[in-house]
Design a protein around this motif. Sequence first.
Motif, mmCIF file in Angstrom:
data_model
loop_
_atom_site.group_PDB
_atom_site.id
_atom_site.type_symbol
_atom_site.label_atom_id
_atom_site.label_comp_id
_atom_site.label_asym_id
_atom_site.label_seq_id
_atom_site.Cartn_x
_atom_site.Cartn_y
_atom_site.Cartn_z
ATOM 1 N N MET A 5 0.814 -1.216 0.000
ATOM 2 C CA MET A 5 0.000 0.000 0.000
ATOM 3 C C MET A 5 0.844 1.261 0.000
ATOM 4 O O MET A 5 0.381 2.317 -0.379
ATOM 5 C CB MET A 5 -0.950 -0.014 1.195
ATOM 6 C CG MET A 5 -1.952 -1.133 1.095
ATOM 7 S SD MET A 5 -3.547 -0.869 1.840
ATOM 8 C CE MET A 5 -3.907 0.799 1.720
ATOM 9 N N ASP A 37 -5.664 4.317 0.834
ATOM 10 C CA ASP A 37 -6.395 3.053 0.800
ATOM 11 C C ASP A 37 -7.273 2.957 -0.447
ATOM 12 O O ASP A 37 -7.255 3.831 -1.311
ATOM 13 C CB ASP A 37 -7.201 2.853 2.080
ATOM 14 C CG ASP A 37 -8.330 3.852 2.279
ATOM 15 O OD1 ASP A 37 -8.736 4.524 1.306
ATOM 16 O OD2 ASP A 37 -8.829 3.955 3.404
ATOM 17 N N GLN A 38 -8.047 1.872 -0.544
ATOM 18 C CA GLN A 38 -8.880 1.622 -1.710
ATOM 19 C C GLN A 38 -9.957 2.686 -1.911
ATOM 20 O O GLN A 38 -10.469 2.855 -3.018
ATOM 21 C CB GLN A 38 -9.562 0.246 -1.607
ATOM 22 C CG GLN A 38 -8.597 -0.917 -1.598
ATOM 23 C CD GLN A 38 -8.074 -1.243 -0.208
ATOM 24 O OE1 GLN A 38 -8.294 -0.530 0.760
ATOM 25 N NE2 GLN A 38 -7.327 -2.335 -0.110
ATOM 26 N N HIS A 63 -3.645 7.788 4.853
ATOM 27 C CA HIS A 63 -3.394 7.418 6.247
ATOM 28 C C HIS A 63 -1.908 7.569 6.548
ATOM 29 O O HIS A 63 -1.065 7.201 5.740
ATOM 30 C CB HIS A 63 -3.793 5.965 6.516
ATOM 31 C CG HIS A 63 -5.230 5.683 6.273
ATOM 32 N ND1 HIS A 63 -6.204 5.944 7.194
ATOM 33 C CD2 HIS A 63 -5.859 5.169 5.184
ATOM 34 C CE1 HIS A 63 -7.377 5.592 6.690
ATOM 35 N NE2 HIS A 63 -7.187 5.119 5.472
ATOM 36 N N GLU A 90 1.163 6.162 8.134
ATOM 37 C CA GLU A 90 1.581 4.823 8.545
ATOM 38 C C GLU A 90 2.991 4.830 9.123
ATOM 39 O O GLU A 90 3.758 3.897 8.903
ATOM 40 C CB GLU A 90 1.519 3.883 7.335
ATOM 41 C CG GLU A 90 0.127 3.652 6.804
ATOM 42 C CD GLU A 90 -0.700 2.763 7.711
ATOM 43 O OE1 GLU A 90 -0.133 1.905 8.408
ATOM 44 O OE2 GLU A 90 -1.930 2.938 7.715
#
Length: 69
Positions: A21, A44-45, A50, A52
């Motif tokens: 990702m 994300d999808q 995000h 991380e």
Amino acid sequence: MQINEEYVNQIDTSLNPQLGMSNPIPILASDNRNYFLKREYVVDQNGISHNENAVFMQELFVSQIANSL
């Protein structure tokens, strides 16, 4: 385990990793070794970004455990 500080000498555009990702960036470091540089922010999808940053610490711990084994 000693952690060495290296620098990015070149981004290798011939490699284009599709897995993960974080969409890692292939680089040539100052130690003349190839690495995949991960990104701190992943999407994300659903297109939501995000942070991380904990992943980096987790990977450090895992690599230290692997080296010990």
